[in-house]
Design an enzyme around this catalytic site. Structure first.
Site, PDB file in Angstrom:
ATOM      1  N   HIS A 134      -5.035   0.649   1.721  1.00 42.65           N
ATOM      2  CA  HIS A 134      -4.401   0.871   0.418  1.00 42.65           C
ATOM      3  C   HIS A 134      -2.903   0.613   0.518  1.00 42.65           C
ATOM      4  O   HIS A 134      -2.307   0.687   1.600  1.00 42.65           O
ATOM      5  CB  HIS A 134      -4.672   2.292  -0.052  1.00 42.65           C
ATOM      6  CG  HIS A 134      -6.096   2.518  -0.443  1.00 42.65           C
ATOM      7  ND1 HIS A 134      -6.513   3.664  -1.058  1.00 42.65           N
ATOM      8  CD2 HIS A 134      -7.206   1.731  -0.322  1.00 42.65           C
ATOM      9  CE1 HIS A 134      -7.813   3.585  -1.304  1.00 42.65           C
ATOM     10  NE2 HIS A 134      -8.259   2.424  -0.851  1.00 42.65           N
ATOM     11  N   GLU A 143      -0.370   2.386  -0.435  1.00 38.26           N
ATOM     12  CA  GLU A 143       0.381   3.552   0.056  1.00 38.26           C
ATOM     13  C   GLU A 143       0.277   3.645   1.572  1.00 38.26           C
ATOM     14  O   GLU A 143       1.264   3.932   2.257  1.00 38.26           O
ATOM     15  CB  GLU A 143      -0.170   4.851  -0.568  1.00 38.26           C
ATOM     16  CG  GLU A 143      -0.213   4.841  -2.074  1.00 38.26           C
ATOM     17  CD  GLU A 143      -1.550   4.397  -2.661  1.00 38.26           C
ATOM     18  OE1 GLU A 143      -1.967   4.995  -3.672  1.00 38.26           O
ATOM     19  OE2 GLU A 143      -2.175   3.454  -2.121  1.00 38.26           O
ATOM     20  N   CYS A 192      -5.408   7.905  -4.217  1.00 40.03           N
ATOM     21  CA  CYS A 192      -6.680   8.565  -3.920  1.00 40.03           C
ATOM     22  C   CYS A 192      -6.424   9.719  -2.943  1.00 40.03           C
ATOM     23  O   CYS A 192      -5.320   9.870  -2.413  1.00 40.03           O
ATOM     24  CB  CYS A 192      -7.659   7.564  -3.310  1.00 40.03           C
ATOM     25  SG  CYS A 192      -7.244   7.072  -1.619  1.00 40.03           S
ATOM     26  N   CYS A 220      -5.038   8.719   0.555  1.00 43.92           N
ATOM     27  CA  CYS A 220      -3.606   8.419   0.536  1.00 43.92           C
ATOM     28  C   CYS A 220      -2.769   9.668   0.302  1.00 43.92           C
ATOM     29  O   CYS A 220      -1.714   9.826   0.918  1.00 43.92           O
ATOM     30  CB  CYS A 220      -3.308   7.353  -0.517  1.00 43.92           C
ATOM     31  SG  CYS A 220      -3.975   5.740  -0.054  1.00 43.92           S
TER      32      CYS A 220
END
Length: 149
Positions: free
Chosen positions: A68, A70, A96, A99
């Protein structure tokens, strides 16, 4: 948020393009976008495992070639030895739970985001840890390619 959108434009994910930037004291510390790790074939070439298996958004994150945005921003800071403790993360989509856990442990104190990603556990954990999740909905101009990566 413009820097996060710029990072988003580099995403190689076929399902959702996401960008992130970590800022502290008005300085950019690290950026990230969702995509495969260095040296690994990107989904644009290999195809999307999650799409092929019919995995719904928000489930079975381990069945993905990519990281992801992040996560990539946090990893970039660590790779270059940049402290992000006390920083703010800007992201084109709400983080999410995976993260959020990383963001909390990295010492980031606030996440400003656009676009919704329904994850009640992420919100609950952010609340418990005192992590501010701020939706900047009025600035939403996020292009997506479908579901969550």
């Amino acid at each position: 948020m413009d820097f996060a959108r710029l990072a988003q434009s580099r995403s190689s994910c076929l399902r959702r393009k996401v960008g992130a930037v970590i800022i502290k004291d008005r300085m950019v510390l690290a950026t990230g976008y969702n995509g495969a790790p260095k040296g690994v074939v990107h989904c644009e070439q290999a195809g999307c495992i999650r799409q092929e298996l019919g995995v719904p958004s928000g489930q079975r994150h381990e069945l993905c070639r990519g990281l992801h945005a992040e996560q990539n921003a946090i990893i970039q800071a660590a790779y270059h030895g940049v402290s992000i403790c006390g920083a703010t993360l800007y992201c084109t989509v709400r983080p999410c739970v995976i993260c959020v856990k990383m963001i909390i442990n990295a010492g980031i104190t606030q996440v400003n985001f656009l676009g919704h990603y329904d994850d009640p556990l992420a919100q609950s954990m952010a609340d418990d840890a005192g992590l501010a999740l701020v939706c900047l909905e009025s600035q939403q101009d996020v292009s997506t390619a479908g579901g969550e990566s």
